[in-house]
Design an enzyme around this catalytic site. Structure first.
Site, PDB file in Angstrom:
ATOM      1  N   THR A   1      88.474  80.046  39.968  1.00 15.92           N
ATOM      2  CA  THR A   1      87.326  79.335  40.382  1.00 15.92           C
ATOM      3  C   THR A   1      87.151  78.024  39.590  1.00 15.92           C
ATOM      4  OG1 THR A   1      85.829  80.276  38.829  1.00 15.92           O
ATOM      5  CG2 THR A   1      86.002  81.416  40.885  1.00 15.92           C
ATOM      6  N   GLY A   2      86.405  77.256  40.178  1.00 12.49           N
ATOM      7  CA  GLY A   2      86.012  75.997  39.719  1.00 12.49           C
ATOM      8  C   GLY A   2      86.999  75.139  38.555  1.00 12.49           C
TER       9      GLY A   2
ATOM     10  N   ASP B   1      75.162  83.468  31.787  1.00 12.56           N
ATOM     11  CA  ASP B   1      76.312  83.931  32.661  1.00 12.56           C
ATOM     12  C   ASP B   1      75.856  85.143  33.229  1.00 12.56           C
ATOM     13  OD1 ASP B   1      78.703  84.483  33.875  1.00 12.56           O
ATOM     14  OD2 ASP B   1      80.048  83.509  32.438  1.00 12.56           O
TER      15      ASP B   1
ATOM     16  N   PHE C   1      51.675  90.599  -9.975  1.00 17.83           N
ATOM     17  CA  PHE C   1      50.787  90.376 -10.843  1.00 17.83           C
ATOM     18  C   PHE C   1      51.116  91.562 -12.169  1.00 17.83           C
ATOM     19  CE2 PHE C   1      48.765  93.605  -7.762  1.00 17.83           C
ATOM     20  CZ  PHE C   1      48.742  94.884  -8.365  1.00 17.83           C
TER      21      PHE C   1
ATOM     22  N   GLU D   1      84.335  84.246 -11.122  1.00 17.53           N
ATOM     23  CA  GLU D   1      84.820  84.791  -9.747  1.00 17.53           C
ATOM     24  C   GLU D   1      84.943  83.836  -8.676  1.00 17.53           C
ATOM     25  OE1 GLU D   1      86.334  87.612  -9.086  1.00 17.53           O
ATOM     26  OE2 GLU D   1      85.832  89.043 -10.677  1.00 17.53           O
TER      27      GLU D   1
ATOM     28  N   LYS E   1      79.756  83.189  43.402  1.00 19.49           N
ATOM     29  CA  LYS E   1      80.936  82.884  43.560  1.00 19.49           C
ATOM     30  C   LYS E   1      81.911  84.126  43.417  1.00 19.49           C
ATOM     31  CE  LYS E   1      81.286  80.583  38.953  1.00 19.49           C
ATOM     32  NZ  LYS E   1      81.529  79.255  38.530  1.00 19.49           N
TER      33      LYS E   1
ATOM     34  N   GLY F   1      82.790  86.073 -15.646  1.00 19.72           N
ATOM     35  CA  GLY F   1      82.821  86.946 -14.462  1.00 19.72           C
ATOM     36  C   GLY F   1      82.062  86.851 -13.297  1.00 19.72           C
TER      37      GLY F   1
ATOM     38  N   ASP G   1      49.840  94.478 -21.248  1.00 17.87           N
ATOM     39  CA  ASP G   1      50.926  94.617 -22.135  1.00 17.87           C
ATOM     40  C   ASP G   1      52.134  93.668 -21.710  1.00 17.87           C
ATOM     41  OD1 ASP G   1      51.488  95.713 -19.577  1.00 17.87           O
ATOM     42  OD2 ASP G   1      52.002  97.909 -20.557  1.00 17.87           O
TER      43      ASP G   1
ATOM     44  N   ASN H   1      61.009  94.840 -11.092  1.00  9.11           N
ATOM     45  CA  ASN H   1      60.198  93.835 -11.430  1.00  9.11           C
ATOM     46  C   ASN H   1      60.594  92.670 -12.363  1.00  9.11           C
ATOM     47  OD1 ASN H   1      57.585  95.006 -10.685  1.00  9.11           O
ATOM     48  ND2 ASN H   1      58.321  96.733 -12.430  1.00  9.11           N
TER      49      ASN H   1
ATOM     50  N   HIS I   1      63.637  93.507  -3.793  1.00 10.83           N
ATOM     51  CA  HIS I   1      63.923  94.989  -4.006  1.00 10.83           C
ATOM     52  C   HIS I   1      65.498  95.147  -3.637  1.00 10.83           C
ATOM     53  CE1 HIS I   1      59.773  95.827  -4.039  1.00 10.83           C
ATOM     54  NE2 HIS I   1      59.909  96.626  -5.023  1.00 10.83           N
TER      55      HIS I   1
ATOM     56  N   LYS J   1      75.123  87.223 -11.604  1.00 16.06           N
ATOM     57  CA  LYS J   1      75.853  88.350 -11.923  1.00 16.06           C
ATOM     58  C   LYS J   1      75.208  89.801 -11.167  1.00 16.06           C
ATOM     59  CE  LYS J   1      79.657  89.844 -14.259  1.00 16.06           C
ATOM     60  NZ  LYS J   1      79.452  89.862 -15.653  1.00 16.06           N
ATOM     61  N   HIS J   2      75.882  90.472 -10.212  1.00 18.27           N
ATOM     62  CA  HIS J   2      75.294  91.557  -9.743  1.00 18.27           C
ATOM     63  C   HIS J   2      73.934  91.189  -8.796  1.00 18.27           C
ATOM     64  CE1 HIS J   2      78.479  94.092 -11.278  1.00 18.27           C
ATOM     65  NE2 HIS J   2      78.188  93.774 -12.736  1.00 18.27           N
TER      66      HIS J   2
END
Length: 526
Positions: free
Chosen positions: A37-38, A128, A475, A330, A69, A307, A480, A420, A526, A277-278
């Site tokens: 087609t086309g 389409d 917060f 790395e 078509k 690394g 402490d 944290n 997290h 790292k990690h």
């Protein structure tokens, strides 16, 4: 039915014409009749190939601006009729429906149209309809039809036809059918995602996640886990857009850590370096140039940086690259790199250098996804950014101008540290980072301890946390953690606020002579 079926008639209708003429010529040379087609028909006809228009085959003209078509019984019957089924073959003969053995279709470029920012009507016109219907029909009837939706699979079909006297095997047809359904699924996912955005639905009733395989990985987080890297969704500069200039194959952990590093480096307008790292930063700094920023970032925790992953937010220069090359690294990721930088890494055969072409926008909207048993957790990207105007001074002492600059820097880094999170900073560089602890006071102590270790290793008389500022991603539930920061020598604090003990924490800050500001926004990760 024979598992090996010859291809005698093909229907070709493609928007991506890469490799089309070569493949069509191959089919013609093997005696295959081509329907089309086309634009596809015109391209093949202009190349001197014999093509039958679909309208001539069906006896029904294209209409409605080409929207209708291939939606015709002679086309879908030719694809869906079961070969070897007497009833199907009788019906096809009665209605003069010729079998179609090969379908070559790729879809209107809807994703590309959206990506270039086209208006609503143009995007809709690039949805389409006939293509997905053809693909799904041919894939369902893969016992008797070969379906091609990706130019990368042309070669496999050619090899099989050459090896099997113009036929394909059932094994290949099933693999191609699976590819076909994945393509239509991804196509519909892109449309539904776009449409949800158009009508203002952040979280629609149904959501589909789709991606295209970029590379198989040797293993996942651990050698006993399998893994692969898929790309998809809204375009965003980063590991999905990166060119690997040198180095060995990227691992699952490399990709995860490199993404974290690049997103952090993107937070800053000044030249910035993030060492990861990690998936946690072990050193971040801004500076007048990349090399000074790198040295300051490395000084935060040179032991952990070994690394690690290094991300920069500027064109990487040769001086900075040479400095990075002194330490085993790395991956290095940057938007661009000059010739001197590339040359500086040439001797480091295992170091991967990735160039993305641009930096991601930290304020852009988007989603993050995490799997849980039986489902997925979606959330909007953490694109929150705190400015000077957002800060609320809650202590008797107001931070100095220098402290305010470091507080904003530290809080921005905190956003990319696992909760944290505690970040000490001084002079536009991290000097101690505590990540991922079950209590905030432990994060404060660990960050201070690591800072002391770095100072001792550098031969300094006192820890860099003396005279620093400290940021907390959420917060302080008790005083402490704040008092631990004061004991480490911090002079100013930035935190979201909102604890039932805020008054107690503010009083402790005042007693210690600290300046403290609240942001009203937390950055748990997290």
């Amino acid at each position: 039915m024979s598992a090996s079926l010859p291809i005698r008639r093909a229907l070709i209708s493609v928007s991506d014409k890469t490799g089309l003429l070569d493949f069509a010529r191959f089919l013609t040379d093997h005696g295959v009749d081509i329907l089309s087609t086309g634009g596809s028909a015109k391209a093949m006809r202009d190349a001197g190939l014999k093509v039958t228009e679909v309208a001539d085959h069906t006896g029904f003209p294209e209409m409605l601006d080409g929207r209708v078509k291939t939606l015709h019984p002679k086309i879908h019957g030719g694809l869906l009729g079961i070969r070897g089924n007497a009833a199907h073959e009788a019906a096809m003969a009665e209605h003069e429906i010729a079998p179609i053995d090969l379908l070559v279709v790729n879809l209107y470029p809807f994703e590309e149209t959206v990506a270039r920012g086209a208006d609503f009507e143009t995007c809709v016109e690039n949805i389409d309809i006939g293509g997905p219907a053809l693909i799904r029909g041919a894939a369902k009837n893969h016992d008797g039809v070969t379906v091609l939706v990706d130019v990368a699979d042309y070669a496999a079909v050619k090899l099989e036809m050459e090896a099997n006297n113009g036929a394909t095997t059932l094994e290949l047809r099933r693999r191609l059918a699976a590819t076909a359904y994945a393509r239509t699924g991804a196509y519909d996912a892109a449309i539904s995602r776009w449409f949800a955005g158009q009508v203002g639905e952040t979280f629609p009733r149904r959501v589909v996640v789709a991606g295209e395989l970029r590379q198989g990985l040797r293993y996942g987080e651990n050698p006993h886990q399998k893994a692969a890297f898929y790309v998809g969704g809204p375009a965003r500069p980063g590991i999905a857009t990166a060119r690997q200039i040198q180095g060995k194959e990227l691992s699952y952990n490399n990709l995860n850590d490199t993404d974290a590093a690049f997103e952090l480096a993107a937070e800053f307008d000044r030249p910035a370096v993030a060492i990861i790292k990690h998936a946690n930063p072990c050193g971040v700094s801004v500076g007048d140039d990349l090399v000074s920023a790198y040295r300051a970032a490395l000084a935060c925790d040179p032991v952990s940086a070994f690394g690690g992953i290094v991300a920069v937010n500027r064109r990487l220069d040769g001086v900075t690259a040479a400095e990075i090359a002194h330490l085993f690294t790395e991956v290095v990721i940057a938007p661009e790199a000059d010739d001197d930088a590339i040359a500086a890494f040439a001797a480091k055969k295992n170091l991967r250098l990735l160039l993305t072409g641009a930096m991601p926008d930290p304020s852009a909207t988007g989603f993050t996804l995490r799997t849980v048993a039986g489902g997925q957790l979606f959330q909007t990207r953490d694109n929150g950014r705190i400015t000077l105007a957002d800060l609320k001074v809650v202590t008797k002492r107001t931070p100095t101008e220098a402290e305010l600059a470091d507080l904003l820097f530290a809080f921005r880094v905190c956003k990319h540290v696992k909760s944290n999170a505690i970040v000490y900073a001084k002079g536009g560089a991290t000097v101690g980072i505590g990540a991922g602890q079950m209590s905030r006071v432990d994060s404060s102590r660990i960050a201070a301890w690591k800072a002391r270790e770095a100072a001792e290793a550098a031969g300094l008389a006192e820890s860099a946390t003396v005279g620093s500022v400290v940021a907390s991603d959420a917060f302080f539930p008790f005083a402490d953690g704040l008092l631990a920061a004061a004991a480490a020598g911090a002079t100013a604090v930035i935190q979201p606020g909102g604890s039932v003990r805020d008054a107690e924490v503010i009083a402790a800050a005042d007693e210690a002579g600290l300046a403290m500001v609240f942001t009203g926004m937390r950055h748990f990760r997290h």
